[in-house]
Design a protein around this motif. Structure first.
Motif, PDB file in Angstrom:
ATOM      1  N   GLY A 183       3.323  -5.822  -3.831  1.00  0.00           N
ATOM      2  CA  GLY A 183       2.747  -4.542  -3.409  1.00  0.00           C
ATOM      3  C   GLY A 183       3.396  -4.067  -2.127  1.00  0.00           C
ATOM      4  N   THR A 184       4.711  -4.113  -2.121  1.00  0.00           N
ATOM      5  CA  THR A 184       5.475  -3.840  -0.887  1.00  0.00           C
ATOM      6  C   THR A 184       5.417  -2.377  -0.455  1.00  0.00           C
ATOM      7  N   GLY A 185       5.073  -1.457  -1.368  1.00  0.00           N
ATOM      8  CA  GLY A 185       4.981  -0.031  -1.004  1.00  0.00           C
ATOM      9  C   GLY A 185       6.321   0.469  -0.481  1.00  0.00           C
ATOM     10  N   GLY A 186       6.311   0.957   0.758  1.00  0.00           N
ATOM     11  CA  GLY A 186       7.546   1.415   1.395  1.00  0.00           C
ATOM     12  C   GLY A 186       8.383   0.284   1.971  1.00  0.00           C
TER      13      GLY A 186
ATOM     14  N   LEU B 292       1.323 -10.434   1.131  1.00  0.00           N
ATOM     15  CA  LEU B 292       0.631  -9.244   0.622  1.00  0.00           C
ATOM     16  C   LEU B 292      -0.056  -8.550   1.783  1.00  0.00           C
ATOM     17  N   ARG B 293       0.256  -7.266   1.963  1.00  0.00           N
ATOM     18  CA  ARG B 293      -0.430  -6.496   3.003  1.00  0.00           C
ATOM     19  C   ARG B 293      -1.023  -5.242   2.364  1.00  0.00           C
ATOM     20  N   ALA B 294      -2.320  -5.062   2.543  1.00  0.00           N
ATOM     21  CA  ALA B 294      -3.023  -3.847   2.086  1.00  0.00           C
ATOM     22  C   ALA B 294      -2.873  -3.615   0.588  1.00  0.00           C
ATOM     23  N   VAL B 295      -3.002  -4.672  -0.186  1.00  0.00           N
ATOM     24  CA  VAL B 295      -2.828  -4.543  -1.640  1.00  0.00           C
ATOM     25  C   VAL B 295      -4.175  -4.538  -2.368  1.00  0.00           C
ATOM     26  N   GLY B 296      -5.204  -5.149  -1.813  1.00  0.00           N
ATOM     27  CA  GLY B 296      -6.505  -5.169  -2.480  1.00  0.00           C
ATOM     28  C   GLY B 296      -7.410  -6.204  -1.854  1.00  0.00           C
TER      29      GLY B 296
ATOM     30  N   LYS C  69       2.618  -1.063  14.240  1.00  0.00           N
ATOM     31  CA  LYS C  69       1.836  -1.215  13.001  1.00  0.00           C
ATOM     32  C   LYS C  69       2.698  -1.531  11.791  1.00  0.00           C
ATOM     33  N   HIS C  70       3.989  -1.262  11.887  1.00  0.00           N
ATOM     34  CA  HIS C  70       4.858  -1.651  10.778  1.00  0.00           C
ATOM     35  C   HIS C  70       5.774  -2.821  11.153  1.00  0.00           C
ATOM     36  N   LEU C  71       6.547  -2.662  12.242  1.00  0.00           N
ATOM     37  CA  LEU C  71       7.496  -3.741  12.575  1.00  0.00           C
ATOM     38  C   LEU C  71       6.778  -4.989  13.074  1.00  0.00           C
TER      39      LEU C  71
ATOM     40  N   MET D  76       8.334  -6.429  -4.543  1.00  0.00           N
ATOM     41  CA  MET D  76       7.772  -5.982  -5.818  1.00  0.00           C
ATOM     42  C   MET D  76       6.705  -4.915  -5.598  1.00  0.00           C
ATOM     43  N   ASP D  77       6.735  -3.906  -6.456  1.00  0.00           N
ATOM     44  CA  ASP D  77       5.647  -2.929  -6.464  1.00  0.00           C
ATOM     45  C   ASP D  77       5.532  -2.375  -7.877  1.00  0.00           C
ATOM     46  N   SER D  78       4.305  -1.985  -8.223  1.00  0.00           N
ATOM     47  CA  SER D  78       4.083  -1.460  -9.580  1.00  0.00           C
ATOM     48  C   SER D  78       4.455   0.021  -9.668  1.00  0.00           C
ATOM     49  N   THR D  79       4.655   0.693  -8.547  1.00  0.00           N
ATOM     50  CA  THR D  79       4.980   2.129  -8.563  1.00  0.00           C
ATOM     51  C   THR D  79       6.494   2.320  -8.528  1.00  0.00           C
ATOM     52  N   ARG D  80       7.015   2.904  -9.614  1.00  0.00           N
ATOM     53  CA  ARG D  80       8.473   2.983  -9.759  1.00  0.00           C
ATOM     54  C   ARG D  80       9.135   3.745  -8.622  1.00  0.00           C
ATOM     55  N   LYS D  81       8.560   4.874  -8.208  1.00  0.00           N
ATOM     56  CA  LYS D  81       9.276   5.652  -7.183  1.00  0.00           C
ATOM     57  C   LYS D  81       9.299   4.918  -5.834  1.00  0.00           C
ATOM     58  N   LYS D  82       8.291   4.093  -5.589  1.00  0.00           N
ATOM     59  CA  LYS D  82       8.329   3.315  -4.331  1.00  0.00           C
ATOM     60  C   LYS D  82       9.431   2.259  -4.396  1.00  0.00           C
ATOM     61  N   ILE D  83       9.550   1.601  -5.543  1.00  0.00           N
ATOM     62  CA  ILE D  83      10.595   0.580  -5.671  1.00  0.00           C
ATOM     63  C   ILE D  83      11.980   1.229  -5.657  1.00  0.00           C
TER      64      ILE D  83
ATOM     65  N   SER E 227      -5.316 -14.293  -6.205  1.00  0.00           N
ATOM     66  CA  SER E 227      -5.052 -14.549  -7.633  1.00  0.00           C
ATOM     67  C   SER E 227      -3.672 -14.035  -8.043  1.00  0.00           C
ATOM     68  N   TYR E 228      -3.127 -13.053  -7.333  1.00  0.00           N
ATOM     69  CA  TYR E 228      -1.746 -12.611  -7.585  1.00  0.00           C
ATOM     70  C   TYR E 228      -0.744 -13.624  -7.029  1.00  0.00           C
ATOM     71  N   ALA E 229      -1.044 -14.107  -5.817  1.00  0.00           N
ATOM     72  CA  ALA E 229      -0.038 -14.888  -5.079  1.00  0.00           C
ATOM     73  C   ALA E 229       0.036 -16.345  -5.518  1.00  0.00           C
TER      74      ALA E 229
ATOM     75  N   CYS F 183      10.181  -3.736 -10.176  1.00  0.00           N
ATOM     76  CA  CYS F 183       9.085  -2.807 -10.453  1.00  0.00           C
ATOM     77  C   CYS F 183       8.189  -3.501 -11.473  1.00  0.00           C
ATOM     78  N   ASP F 184       7.090  -4.036 -11.012  1.00  0.00           N
ATOM     79  CA  ASP F 184       6.237  -4.818 -11.906  1.00  0.00           C
ATOM     80  C   ASP F 184       4.850  -4.921 -11.287  1.00  0.00           C
ATOM     81  N   ARG F 185       3.899  -5.281 -12.110  1.00  0.00           N
ATOM     82  CA  ARG F 185       2.589  -5.642 -11.600  1.00  0.00           C
ATOM     83  C   ARG F 185       2.590  -7.146 -11.343  1.00  0.00           C
ATOM     84  N   ALA F 186       2.049  -7.546 -10.209  1.00  0.00           N
ATOM     85  CA  ALA F 186       2.082  -8.965  -9.820  1.00  0.00           C
ATOM     86  C   ALA F 186       1.459  -9.845 -10.900  1.00  0.00           C
ATOM     87  N   GLU F 187       0.358  -9.397 -11.471  1.00  0.00           N
ATOM     88  CA  GLU F 187      -0.356 -10.239 -12.440  1.00  0.00           C
ATOM     89  C   GLU F 187       0.411 -10.347 -13.759  1.00  0.00           C
ATOM     90  N   GLN F 188       1.306  -9.373 -14.011  1.00  0.00           N
ATOM     91  CA  GLN F 188       2.106  -9.441 -15.246  1.00  0.00           C
ATOM     92  C   GLN F 188       3.409 -10.200 -15.029  1.00  0.00           C
TER      93      GLN F 188
HETATM   94  C1  LIG Z   1      -1.645   0.491   0.370  1.00  0.00           C
HETATM   95  S1  LIG Z   1      -0.069   0.123  -0.297  1.00  0.00           S
HETATM   96  C2  LIG Z   1       0.520  -1.088   0.854  1.00  0.00           C
HETATM   97  C3  LIG Z   1       2.014  -1.103   0.929  1.00  0.00           C
HETATM   98  C4  LIG Z   1       2.611  -2.105   1.931  1.00  0.00           C
HETATM   99  N1  LIG Z   1       2.317  -3.485   1.557  1.00  0.00           N
HETATM  100  C5  LIG Z   1       2.147  -1.835   3.342  1.00  0.00           C
HETATM  101  O1  LIG Z   1       1.392  -2.638   3.893  1.00  0.00           O
HETATM  102  O2  LIG Z   1       2.528  -0.787   3.918  1.00  0.00           O
HETATM  103  C6  LIG Z   1      -0.435  -0.885  -1.725  1.00  0.00           C
HETATM  104  C7  LIG Z   1       0.739  -1.018  -2.664  1.00  0.00           C
HETATM  105  O3  LIG Z   1       0.448  -2.047  -3.609  1.00  0.00           O
HETATM  106  C8  LIG Z   1       0.927  -1.662  -4.874  1.00  0.00           C
HETATM  107  N2  LIG Z   1       0.157  -2.429  -5.860  1.00  0.00           N
HETATM  108  C9  LIG Z   1      -1.180  -2.389  -6.071  1.00  0.00           C
HETATM  109  N3  LIG Z   1      -1.538  -3.275  -7.023  1.00  0.00           N
HETATM  110  C10 LIG Z   1      -0.399  -3.895  -7.420  1.00  0.00           C
HETATM  111  C11 LIG Z   1      -0.110  -4.924  -8.390  1.00  0.00           C
HETATM  112  N4  LIG Z   1      -1.075  -5.443  -9.132  1.00  0.00           N
HETATM  113  N5  LIG Z   1       1.171  -5.346  -8.520  1.00  0.00           N
HETATM  114  C12 LIG Z   1       2.165  -4.787  -7.781  1.00  0.00           C
HETATM  115  N6  LIG Z   1       1.945  -3.807  -6.857  1.00  0.00           N
HETATM  116  C13 LIG Z   1       0.692  -3.369  -6.681  1.00  0.00           C
HETATM  117  C14 LIG Z   1       0.714  -0.152  -4.911  1.00  0.00           C
HETATM  118  O4  LIG Z   1       1.580   0.479  -5.830  1.00  0.00           O
HETATM  119  C15 LIG Z   1       1.028   0.246  -3.470  1.00  0.00           C
HETATM  120  O5  LIG Z   1       2.383   0.608  -3.292  1.00  0.00           O
END
Ligand SMILES: C[S@@+](CC[C@H](N)C(=O)[O-])C[C@H]1O[C@@H](n2cnc3c(N)ncnc32)[C@H](O)[C@@H]1O
Length: 234
Positions: free
Chosen positions: A92-95, A161-165, A60-62, A114-121, A172-174, A140-145
Motif C-alpha cells: 500500500g505504498t501509495g505515492g 505498511l503505513r496508513a493502509v488499514g 511527515k514523509h521523509l 506494491m499498491d492495488s491502484t494502477r495509477k499510483k504504481i 494479516s497482509y504482512a 500493482c496488486d492487492r497484498a492479500e492476493q
Molecule cells: C492512505 S494510502 C497510504 C499510502 C502510503 N503508504 C503513505 O503512507 O503515504 C493507502 C494506500 O494503500 C493502498 N491499498 C489499500 N489496500 C490495499 C491492499 N489490500 N493491497 C495493496 N494496496 C492497498 C491504496 O491503494 C492506497 O494507495
C-alpha cells in the motif's frame, strides 16, 4: 516527467543525528530533494499527498518513513544479516511512502513497492526511473492476493505498511509474506490496548509475536507516532 522548481528541503543535521543516529550524505540529500520535486510534479496530475510544504514534507514523509527503519527495536535484527541480503516489501505504498525514502537511504536493500491502484504504481515506477533507483521494483496488486499467486512463496526480511488499514488487517497482509525471523513494521499514529489485542488472532495464525512497540513524537510538530514490530517466529 517535467519537474517544477521546488523549494529546498531542510537538512537539519542535528535532528537527523539526534533522532535517527544517522545523517544523509550530500548525494542522499540531493536524492531526497529530487524525490520532493517528483512528488510535487506527480501531485499536479493526481492526488498523491496533501503534505507539500518543505518542512511538512521533511517531517511527515521523509523523517516519518525513515524513523521506522532506524528504530532501536529493528537495529539488532538487522545486525544479524548482511545488509545487501535484505529484501523489503512496502505494501500500500501509495505515492511511495515509506518505500521511496527507504530505498534512497538503504540503497543496498532490495525493495518491492506494491499498491492495488494502477495509477499510483505507474507514478511510483516513473519516480523510480527519474531517481535512477536500481534497487526498487513495483507490483500493482492487492497484498492479500499477491501471496496466493502461483510461484515461489514471498519471503521478505521486512514488510512495511503505513496508513493502509486497521492494524489486524495490516498484520494479516504482512505476516504471510515474511521469511522466518522476518519483521513487519506497522506505522501508526496513536496506538491503543484494543488495537494491540486485535493482533492476537493474526499473530497466532501466522506464528508471530510482537517484537516491540516504539512510541515517539515527530521532531518538529510533536505528533504522536508508534511503530509496531511483528516478528515471524518460524
Ligand atoms: C492512505 S494510502 C497510504 C499510502 C502510503 N503508504 C503513505 O503512507 O503515504 C493507502 C494506500 O494503500 C493502498 N491499498 C489499500 N489496500 C490495499 C491492499 N489490500 N493491497 C495493496 N494496496 C492497498 C491504496 O491503494 C492506497 O494507495
Amino acid at each position: 516527467m517535467t519537474l517544477p522548481t521546488a523549494p529546498a528541503l531542510p537538512n537539519p543535521i542535528d535532528l537527523w543525528q539526534l533522532t535517527l543516529q544517522w545523517q544523509p550524505d550530500a548525494a542522499t540529500q540531493a536524492q531526497f530533494q529530487r524525490l520532493y520535486e517528483v512528488i510535487l510534479a506527480g501531485n499536479q496530475r493526481m492526488n498523491l499527498t496533501r503534505i507539500t510544504e518543505p518542512l511538512d514534507f521533511w517531517e511527515k514523509h521523509l523523517w516519518d518513513s525513515l524513523r521506522g527503519l532506524f528504530s532501536p527495536i529493528l537495529q539488532p535484527v538487522l545486525a544479524q544479516r548482511a545488509s545487501q541480503a535484505i529484501t523489503v516489501a512496502d505494501l500500500g505504498t501509495g505515492g511511495g511512502f515509506p518505500g521511496l525514502p527507504g530505498a534512497i537511504a538503504f540503497p543496498e536493500w532490495q525493495w518491492l513497492l506494491m499498491d492495488s491502484t494502477r495509477k499510483k504504481i505507474q507514478f511510483v515506477a516513473e519516480a523510480i526511473a527519474e531517481l535512477e533507483l536500481g534497487n526498487v521494483q513495483t507490483a500493482c496488486d492487492r497484498a492479500e492476493q499477491f501471496v496466493r499467486r502461483p510461484g515461489p512463496k514471498p519471503n521478505f526480511h521486512l514488510v512495511t505498511l503505513r496508513a493502509v488499514g486497521a492494524a489486524d488487517l495490516c498484520a494479516s497482509y504482512a505476516l504471510p509474506m515474511l521469511a522466518p525471523r522476518g519483521v513487519a513494521i506497522l506505522y501508526r499514529g496513536r496506538w491503543s490496548a484494543e488495537e494491540e489485542a486485535s493482533l492476537q488472532d493474526p499473530l497466532s495464525h501466522w506464528g508471530a509475536e510482537i517484537l516491540g512497540v516504539d512510541a515517539f513524537k515527530t521532531p518538529m510538530t510533536e505528533g504522536d507516532r508508534h511503530c509496531i514490530y511483528l516478528q515471524k517466529i518460524d
